[in-house]
Scaffold this motif. Structure first.
Motif, PDB file in Angstrom:
ATOM      1  N   GLU A 177       0.994  -1.139   0.271  1.00 24.33           N
ATOM      2  CA  GLU A 177       0.103  -0.127  -0.131  1.00 24.33           C
ATOM      3  C   GLU A 177       0.550   1.200  -0.357  1.00 24.33           C
ATOM      4  O   GLU A 177       0.547   2.224  -0.476  1.00 24.33           O
ATOM      5  CB  GLU A 177      -0.977  -0.012   1.230  1.00 24.33           C
ATOM      6  N   LYS A 217       1.000   2.901  -9.646  1.00 26.52           N
ATOM      7  CA  LYS A 217       0.070   4.367 -10.667  1.00 26.52           C
ATOM      8  C   LYS A 217       0.599   5.033 -10.880  1.00 26.52           C
ATOM      9  O   LYS A 217       0.225   5.482 -12.263  1.00 26.52           O
ATOM     10  CB  LYS A 217      -0.930   4.283  -9.822  1.00 26.52           C
ATOM     11  N   SER A 251      -1.997  -6.063  -9.357  1.00 20.95           N
ATOM     12  CA  SER A 251      -3.563  -5.544  -8.815  1.00 20.95           C
ATOM     13  C   SER A 251      -3.145  -5.873  -7.136  1.00 20.95           C
ATOM     14  O   SER A 251      -3.765  -5.918  -6.027  1.00 20.95           O
ATOM     15  CB  SER A 251      -4.486  -6.202  -8.655  1.00 20.95           C
ATOM     16  N   ASP A 261      -5.932 -10.150 -13.435  1.00 26.22           N
ATOM     17  CA  ASP A 261      -5.064  -8.995 -12.777  1.00 26.22           C
ATOM     18  C   ASP A 261      -4.031  -9.345 -12.263  1.00 26.22           C
ATOM     19  O   ASP A 261      -3.952  -9.066 -10.910  1.00 26.22           O
ATOM     20  CB  ASP A 261      -5.685  -7.472 -12.793  1.00 26.22           C
ATOM     21  N   ASP A 263      -5.895  -0.591 -19.632  1.00 31.26           N
ATOM     22  CA  ASP A 263      -7.335  -1.122 -18.927  1.00 31.26           C
ATOM     23  C   ASP A 263      -8.199  -0.005 -18.508  1.00 31.26           C
ATOM     24  O   ASP A 263      -7.823   0.251 -17.869  1.00 31.26           O
ATOM     25  CB  ASP A 263      -7.502  -2.474 -19.087  1.00 31.26           C
ATOM     26  N   SER A 319     -10.881   0.415 -18.234  1.00 31.60           N
ATOM     27  CA  SER A 319     -11.707   0.488 -17.006  1.00 31.60           C
ATOM     28  C   SER A 319     -11.682  -0.004 -16.021  1.00 31.60           C
ATOM     29  O   SER A 319     -12.273  -1.109 -14.554  1.00 31.60           O
ATOM     30  CB  SER A 319     -12.571  -0.938 -17.782  1.00 31.60           C
ATOM     31  N   ALA A 320     -10.058  -0.130 -15.969  1.00 32.24           N
ATOM     32  CA  ALA A 320      -9.669  -1.481 -14.344  1.00 32.24           C
ATOM     33  C   ALA A 320      -9.786  -0.028 -13.485  1.00 32.24           C
ATOM     34  O   ALA A 320      -9.565   0.828 -13.354  1.00 32.24           O
ATOM     35  CB  ALA A 320      -7.774  -1.396 -14.800  1.00 32.24           C
ATOM     36  N   ASP A 321      -9.370  -1.131 -12.306  1.00 29.65           N
ATOM     37  CA  ASP A 321      -9.698  -0.678 -10.500  1.00 29.65           C
ATOM     38  C   ASP A 321      -8.596   0.500 -10.849  1.00 29.65           C
ATOM     39  O   ASP A 321      -7.564   0.621 -10.627  1.00 29.65           O
ATOM     40  CB  ASP A 321      -9.471  -1.658 -10.410  1.00 29.65           C
ATOM     41  N   SER A 322      -9.243   2.255 -10.634  1.00 30.46           N
ATOM     42  CA  SER A 322      -8.622   3.125 -10.705  1.00 30.46           C
ATOM     43  C   SER A 322      -6.817   3.032  -9.345  1.00 30.46           C
ATOM     44  O   SER A 322      -6.483   3.884  -9.079  1.00 30.46           O
ATOM     45  CB  SER A 322      -8.737   4.438 -10.603  1.00 30.46           C
ATOM     46  N   LYS A 323      -7.736   2.246  -8.209  1.00 28.39           N
ATOM     47  CA  LYS A 323      -7.068   2.035  -6.767  1.00 28.39           C
ATOM     48  C   LYS A 323      -5.967   0.891  -7.244  1.00 28.39           C
ATOM     49  O   LYS A 323      -5.472   1.115  -6.108  1.00 28.39           O
ATOM     50  CB  LYS A 323      -8.190   1.467  -5.945  1.00 28.39           C
ATOM     51  N   GLN A 324      -6.042   0.386  -8.108  1.00 28.26           N
ATOM     52  CA  GLN A 324      -4.154  -0.045  -8.566  1.00 28.26           C
ATOM     53  C   GLN A 324      -4.058   0.165  -9.633  1.00 28.26           C
ATOM     54  O   GLN A 324      -3.090  -0.373  -9.893  1.00 28.26           O
ATOM     55  CB  GLN A 324      -4.718  -1.855  -8.588  1.00 28.26           C
ATOM     56  N   HIS A 325      -4.243   1.163 -10.140  1.00 25.32           N
ATOM     57  CA  HIS A 325      -3.897   1.125 -11.469  1.00 25.32           C
ATOM     58  C   HIS A 325      -4.015   2.774 -11.808  1.00 25.32           C
ATOM     59  O   HIS A 325      -5.164   3.392 -12.027  1.00 25.32           O
ATOM     60  CB  HIS A 325      -4.255   0.548 -13.003  1.00 25.32           C
TER      61      HIS A 325
END
Length: 552
Positions: A122, A129, A187, A184, A136, A138-144
């Motif tokens: 974390e 990032k 992530s 993924d 992608d 549409s991927a999780d913006s918390k991860q990418h």
């Protein structure tokens, strides 16, 4: 730009991390004077660095340090090659551009070891990032991240995506032996069958010196560093790094800091030549001792691996590179691989191995390895045998790599003289622990099971191509047979880390312990083996390092 011998920050090494730190310092404060001292050349006009087709010509070239280990006692006294980028951009100019974060538990173990959450998953996530533009949206913006310098793409994605003919059969074979699909792997959860991510972009290499802009940074190439200079001790104060001397005698003075970014193999050499290291080594070569630092050059680890070749059935179907039926140029616009399969090792195997290591006096085994599902070994199936001597790239052969992700063997780096032009003495000590042995055997056995014993691949893969003079293996071969093969043929992936480890040589702000105004920002600071291919981790480490430096 006029050359200056004085700067605010002097960066020793213009590789991946050196370029990132230099770029970010200059972007944050354009008034800063930043100098990179790089032993290699500027490769910007070197055509072989641009595309996958030229990749293998770089190994052993003028862009490669092309070193070697001492004979390795655990691999039949073989001398192993040590490939490392010798150019502005470093390894990002010569590597295969694979992109994978380690598992979150790797970084979390690091953070616990040094008692600093900034180096947990974390803690590093904002910097993962920051470095990437993920393919992608549409991927999780918390991860990418979606606005970074590096374009990160799945091999199969986008207008330049490549779906090789064996893509589905390879995936189905791994599903058949019990691995799970992971949508993924970048992530924080690395385990399972993951799309192979890469940083080839539109068929072109992305190297750190090009994607991290160096406008205004003074870049001095073909500049081999001899040593860091220190001002004399004042009462009650630590020695202060004040400048850098090149092998040709030129001197550069730092107003603020000197940052070593010469890499896992060269940073400890620079420290030793500067008088920081084990006192007995410094004395042996008549190097005045600035600081007795026994941990310098220790804790060397690498991702050791077993490579195997497999003969395809009916290769005229066009299943691998070299076939006339696979002639679309798009298949040569990146690494020819669809999946990275990251496997855990059964707990009972690891517990037994850890006990044996403890009895043998190895202290590198760690209970954190027993975390359920923690991936410790990776398999790639590569649709060519490119770079393998005497094996044609004619569409009839594919190759697998089974690689340790969490190596527990530890080696050393030292010096053979007080000359900066003599290579360091590298004893990688590959395959030294029972944990590494049983992990790699488990991964190799599972790989042969997937390739040779599944319905998914029975019509595609005929047999392993056994190296000359080496006994044949199968998924049912005994541990001793797998071990013998690995000792006879195993090679590293050239991902060395750890030789100036955080908590031992540097603090959690990357400052060298015991001196002032000297930091290290490269793979040498990683205290443990981090899973995955290292460039994603190193970009994140360098991004965070730049912020730490700017904060003072």
């Amino acid at each position: 730009m006029a050359s200056s011998t004085e700067a605010d920050y002097i960066i020793v090494g213009g590789g991946l991390t050196g370029c990132v730190v230099s770029s970010r310092l200059k972007q944050a404060n354009p008034a800063l004077d930043v100098v990179i001292l790089e032993a290699g050349v500027d490769p910007s006009n070197h055509e072989a660095t641009k595309t996958f087709a030229g990749l293998f010509s770089l190994l052993g070239s003028d862009l490669d340090w092309a070193g070697q280990t001492v004979p390795q006692k655990n691999t039949a006294d073989r001398v192993h090659p040590l490939h490392a980028g010798k150019a502005l951009g470093g390894g990002s100019v010569t590597n295969f551009q694979g992109w994978s974060r380690g598992d979150a538990r790797d970084y979390d173990q690091w953070a616990v070891m040094v008692d600093d959450s900034r180096w947990s998953y974390e803690g590093l996530l904002p910097y993962f990032k920051k470095s990437e533009t993920f393919f992608d949206e549409s991927a999780d913006s918390k991860q990418h991240g979606f606005h970074g310098p590096l374009h990160v793409t799945a091999v199969s994605a986008g207008p330049y995506g490549r779906k090789y003919p064996l893509r589905d059969p390879i995936k189905d074979a791994w599903l058949e032996v019990g691995e799970k699909f992971n949508p993924d792997g970048c992530s924080g959860s690395l385990g399972g069958i993951c799309e192979f991510y890469e940083t080839w972009h539109k068929g072109q290499r992305q190297s750190a010196n090009e994607v991290y802009k160096l406008h205004g940074v003074q870049r001095i190439t073909e500049a081999t560093v001899s040593n860091v200079e220190f001002t004399e001790d004042k009462v009650g104060r630590e020695p202060t790094a004040s400048g850098v001397v090149l092998a040709d005698g030129r001197r550069f003075t730092a107003r603020k800091e000197i940052i070593l970014a010469a890499g896992t193999l060269r940073t400890p050499q620079v420290l030793l030549l500067s008088g920081i290291g084990p006192a007995e080594t410094l004395k042996k070569f008549d190097i005045p001792t600035v600081l007795n630092a026994p941990a310098v050059g220790r804790n060397l680890t690498d991702h050791f691996a077993l490579y195997q070749l497999y003969k395809l059935r009916n290769p005229e179907r066009g299943l691998a590179l070299g076939s006339s039926k696979l002639s679309d140029p798009i298949f040569m616009q990146g690494f020819p691989c669809d999946w990275a399969v990251n496997q855990a090792v059964p707990r009972e195997i690891l517990e037994s191995a850890l006990r044996k290591d403890e009895q043998a006096g190895h202290t590198t085994g760690d209970e954190a390895l027993l975390a359920p599902g923690r991936p410790l070994v990776e398999t790639l199936a590569v649709y060519a045998a490119a770079g393998v001597p005497n094996v044609p790239v004619d569409g009839s052969v594919i190759m697998t790599s089974v690689m340790l992700l969490g190596s527990t063997s530890r080696g050393t780096i030292s010096i053979s003289s007080a000359s900066p032009t003599d290579p360091p003495v590298v004893d990688s000590n590959y395959f030294d622990t029972e944990v590494d042995k049983m992990t790699l055997i488990h991964g190799a056995r599972r790989t042969m099971q997937a390739l040779l014993e599944t319905d998914a691949l029975k019509d595609y893969v005929e047999a392993e191509i056994t190296p000359p003079g080496i006994p044949t293996l199968s998924a049912t071969s005994g541990d001793e047979e797998f071990e013998a093969r690995i000792r006879a043929t195993g090679l590293a992936h050239h991902h060395p880390t750890g030789t100036a480890a955080m908590g031992k040589v540097v603090d959690t702000d990357l400052r060298v312990l015991g001196v002032r105004n000297l930091r290290i920002v490269d793979a040498s600071v990683l205290p443990i083996s981090i899973g995955g291919h290292p460039q994603a981790t190193l970009y994140a480490v360098a991004e965070q390092a730049a912020e730490i430096i700017l904060q003072g």
